[in-house]
Scaffold this active site. Structure first.
Site, mmCIF file in Angstrom:
data_model
loop_
_atom_site.group_PDB
_atom_site.id
_atom_site.type_symbol
_atom_site.label_atom_id
_atom_site.label_comp_id
_atom_site.label_asym_id
_atom_site.label_seq_id
_atom_site.Cartn_x
_atom_site.Cartn_y
_atom_site.Cartn_z
ATOM 1 N N LYS A 112 0.861 -1.199 0.000
ATOM 2 C CA LYS A 112 0.000 0.000 0.000
ATOM 3 C C LYS A 112 0.883 1.228 0.000
ATOM 4 C CE LYS A 112 -4.420 1.127 0.234
ATOM 5 N NZ LYS A 112 -5.588 0.354 -0.221
ATOM 6 N N ASP A 169 -7.131 4.426 -4.507
ATOM 7 C CA ASP A 169 -7.715 4.283 -3.164
ATOM 8 C C ASP A 169 -8.319 5.658 -2.878
ATOM 9 O OD1 ASP A 169 -7.730 2.257 -0.737
ATOM 10 O OD2 ASP A 169 -7.375 4.206 0.154
HETATM 11 P P1 NDP Z 1 -12.954 7.860 -2.652
HETATM 12 O O1 NDP Z 1 -11.889 8.857 -2.458
HETATM 13 O O2 NDP Z 1 -13.526 7.652 -4.011
HETATM 14 O O3 NDP Z 1 -14.167 8.144 -1.665
HETATM 15 C C1 NDP Z 1 -13.993 8.186 -0.295
HETATM 16 C C2 NDP Z 1 -15.295 8.596 0.359
HETATM 17 O O4 NDP Z 1 -15.169 8.470 1.759
HETATM 18 C C3 NDP Z 1 -15.646 10.045 0.088
HETATM 19 O O5 NDP Z 1 -17.036 10.169 0.083
HETATM 20 C C4 NDP Z 1 -15.013 10.751 1.276
HETATM 21 O O6 NDP Z 1 -15.614 12.006 1.562
HETATM 22 C C5 NDP Z 1 -15.268 9.759 2.379
HETATM 23 N N1 NDP Z 1 -14.223 9.899 3.398
HETATM 24 C C6 NDP Z 1 -12.896 9.780 3.214
HETATM 25 N N2 NDP Z 1 -12.238 10.009 4.358
HETATM 26 C C7 NDP Z 1 -13.169 10.299 5.258
HETATM 27 C C8 NDP Z 1 -13.113 10.620 6.618
HETATM 28 N N3 NDP Z 1 -11.944 10.710 7.295
HETATM 29 N N4 NDP Z 1 -14.290 10.831 7.255
HETATM 30 C C9 NDP Z 1 -15.470 10.716 6.577
HETATM 31 N N5 NDP Z 1 -15.586 10.434 5.283
HETATM 32 C C10 NDP Z 1 -14.445 10.206 4.633
HETATM 33 O O7 NDP Z 1 -12.358 6.478 -2.098
HETATM 34 P P2 NDP Z 1 -12.872 5.005 -2.350
HETATM 35 O O8 NDP Z 1 -14.337 4.964 -2.523
HETATM 36 O O9 NDP Z 1 -11.987 4.406 -3.371
HETATM 37 O O10 NDP Z 1 -12.474 4.309 -0.960
HETATM 38 C C11 NDP Z 1 -13.379 4.173 0.128
HETATM 39 C C12 NDP Z 1 -12.909 3.062 1.043
HETATM 40 O O11 NDP Z 1 -12.871 1.828 0.316
HETATM 41 C C13 NDP Z 1 -11.503 3.222 1.621
HETATM 42 O O12 NDP Z 1 -11.455 2.620 2.897
HETATM 43 C C14 NDP Z 1 -10.639 2.412 0.666
HETATM 44 O O13 NDP Z 1 -9.432 1.996 1.267
HETATM 45 C C15 NDP Z 1 -11.570 1.247 0.401
HETATM 46 N N6 NDP Z 1 -11.330 0.463 -0.805
HETATM 47 C C16 NDP Z 1 -11.251 1.039 -2.035
HETATM 48 C C17 NDP Z 1 -11.078 0.262 -3.161
HETATM 49 C C18 NDP Z 1 -11.050 0.837 -4.524
HETATM 50 O O14 NDP Z 1 -10.965 0.059 -5.474
HETATM 51 N N7 NDP Z 1 -11.178 2.143 -4.710
HETATM 52 C C19 NDP Z 1 -10.914 -1.192 -3.059
HETATM 53 C C20 NDP Z 1 -11.094 -1.713 -1.723
HETATM 54 C C21 NDP Z 1 -11.277 -0.902 -0.657
HETATM 55 P P3 NDP Z 1 -14.891 13.354 1.067
HETATM 56 O O15 NDP Z 1 -15.040 13.356 -0.422
HETATM 57 O O16 NDP Z 1 -15.607 14.443 1.740
HETATM 58 O O17 NDP Z 1 -13.463 13.237 1.502
HETATM 59 O O1 2IT Z 2 -7.924 -1.466 -0.759
HETATM 60 C C1 2IT Z 2 -7.869 -1.939 -1.915
HETATM 61 O O2 2IT Z 2 -8.019 -3.151 -2.121
HETATM 62 C C2 2IT Z 2 -7.669 -1.020 -3.034
HETATM 63 N N1 2IT Z 2 -7.597 0.180 -2.814
HETATM 64 C C3 2IT Z 2 -7.524 -1.553 -4.433
HETATM 65 C C4 2IT Z 2 -6.107 -2.013 -4.675
HETATM 66 C C5 2IT Z 2 -5.798 -2.428 -6.087
HETATM 67 O O3 2IT Z 2 -4.621 -2.739 -6.306
HETATM 68 O O4 2IT Z 2 -6.680 -2.453 -6.948
#
Ligand code: NDP
Ligand code: 2IT
Length: 448
Positions: free
Chosen positions: A126, A166
């Protein structure tokens, strides 16, 4: 003292200033007790737990870039290469002001087990930075991404370490980083996933984490003799994972009534309008107040400390999709009191340890992120396969492979929990199943 307790003590002593990492290690090691206890001396002698809790390497670097006023800004960049026993390091890059070494280590540690559960050949890593993309111009984002990659490119490669998106890193950032990698290294290779479709990206990668979460949830619901149709769902977040979780939930006949961002949340009694949400978040990059302003059935609430936000409503399913530790014990009590039937994590470690235990004690089926959000990284691995064979698969082909992987993960973690006498404990099942494959590979490869 048991071997698990011994190692837990060591990790707490050595990394006591990294609470999220300690939390992730505590959850995993506690789950592994029955596996370790079966052959404690072997694992102790090989120092398996010491090795699996210590990253292969942790890279930290300065990221200087120039803002639109000509001012030089300096951020800190990270890449933690945690474990490559079963394949090249693989995991996202988080851009958020809260990023520090402990956060990246917890995410990298989780990623090792998650990637193992996908059944695909990817190790865990990561990275990211404390850079805050909010309010930055496209030029500033590019300047940051280019500087970040100028250093990171020394440590990654299609067969070495393959980063992805992420929080705060989406298609725009991946594009800027890919361009800089190509320019410095002089080679065109699948070094990042989540790329644009015109330059090696995979169809369905954008949707994959959210869709995968729902494929796994649907299978769990089915296996409990129940159905998705008509279910009312609370989702948190309004980013990549949340948006496509909402979309797939609605395609499966459920109604999602909430979403949120870091400043507030939406309750929409008619169900979230995904097209409008995408317009506000993906196109305008605006706040959720704009969603509420455009939709009469929606109410916007400003976030305040001590409030339950999206977890206060009477729903059948809760899907936390924003960030770590966003669902605490008080939220869990409220959800259970309101009759929640299933919980599955879209984010990484969004539920605190005591909230997780509360769901389990109250017999609410609960799936942890390393299983239920594995669809994103699984589809990243499918993107790597397509890059290697220099072909692109259709949306349907990728989506059907994703569905197969998520249904497979559910049964794998369910079976692992049963095998160790913990039927229904999907957290233990996920940790045990993920651990076994990695440890087999570590043992086969000797002391390294
Ligand atoms: P994005 O940046 O697209 O969206 C994140 C969302 O969460 C936004 O709505 C953001 O609000 C909110 N957020 C972030 N930080 C905070 C905080 N401290 N308090 C409250 N709200 C918060 O990220 P993703 O959707 O990609 O990721 C979301 C989660 O999923 C994370 O935990 C990530 O690690 C996990 N994840 C992502 C994957 C991927 O493929 N993208 C795969 C697997 C897991 P704001 O816009 O206001 O910051
Ligand atoms: O938390 C996760 O699994 C991700 N942000 C996606 C990682 C990836 O390599 O697609």
């Amino acid at each position: 003292m048991s071997y698990v307790d011994e190692v837990m003590e060591k990790v707490k002593k050595r990394d006591g200033d990294q609470p999220e990492f300690i939390q992730a290690v505590t959850e995993v090691l506690n789950s592994l007790r029955p596996v370790i206890e079966k052959d404690e001396e072997k694992y102790r002698k090989m120092a398996i737990l010491e090795r699996i809790t210590e990253p292969d390497r942790q890279i930290m670097f300065r990221v200087p870039w120039v803002d639109d006023n000509g001012q030089v800004q300096v951020n800190r960049g990270f890449r933690v290469q945690f474990n490559n026993a079963i394949g090249p390091y693989k995991g996202g890059l988080r851009l958020h002001p809260s990023v520090n070494l402990g956060i990246i280590k917890f995410l990298g540690f989780e990623q090792v087990f998650k990637n193992s559960l996908t059944t695909l050949p990817i190790g865990g890593g990561k990275g990211g930075s404390d850079f805050d993309p909010k309010g930055k111009s496209d030029r500033e984002i590019m300047a940051f991404c280019q500087s970040f990659m100028t250093e990171l490119c020394k440590y990654i490669g299609a067969d070495v370490d393959v980063p992805a998106g992420d929080i705060g890193t989406g298609a725009r950032e991946i594009g800027f980083m890919f361009g800089q990698y190509k320019r410095i290294r002089g080679m065109y290779e699948g070094v990042l996933t989540g790329k644009g479709l015109s330059y090696g990206g995979s169809l369905a990668r954008t949707e994959a984490t959210g869709y995968g979460l729902l494929y796994l949830t649907e299978e769990m619901v089915k296996c409990h003799g129940d159905k998705m149709e008509g279910k009312v769902i609370a989702v948190s977040g309004a980013g990549n994972v949340a948006t496509y979780a909402i979309q797939k939930a609605q395609q499966l006949g459920a109604k999602v009534v909430t979403c949120s961002d870091s400043t507030g949340w939406i309750y929409d009694e008619d169900g979230i309008d995904v097209a409008l949400l995408k317009e506000v978040k993906e196109v305008k990059r605006a706040r959720l107040t704009e969603y509420a302003a455009a939709r009469p059935s929606a109410k916007y609430f400003e976030k305040k400390d001590g409030e339950h936000g999206v977890w206060q409503y009477k729903v059948d399913i809760a899907l936390p999709c924003a960030t770590q530790n966003e669902l605490d014990i008080e939220d869990a009590k409220m959800l259970v009191a309101n009759g929640v039937k299933y919980v599955a994590e879209g984010a990484n470690m969004p539920t605190t340890l005591d909230a997780t235990e509360y769901f389990q004690k109250n017999n609410v089926p609960f799936v942890c992120g390393k299983a239920s959000n594995a669809g994103g990284v699984a589809t990243s691995a499918l993107e790597m396969s397509q890059n290697s064979e220099r072909l692109s698969w259709s949306f349907e082909e990728v989506d059907s492979k994703l569905k197969g992987i998520m249904v497979g993960i559910y049964h794998n973690i369910d079976d692992a929990a049963k095998e160790y006498g913990m039927e229904g404990n999907y957290v233990a099942g996920a940790n045990i199943a993920g651990f076994k494959k990695v440890v087999d590979a570590m043992i086969a490869q000797g002391v390294c």
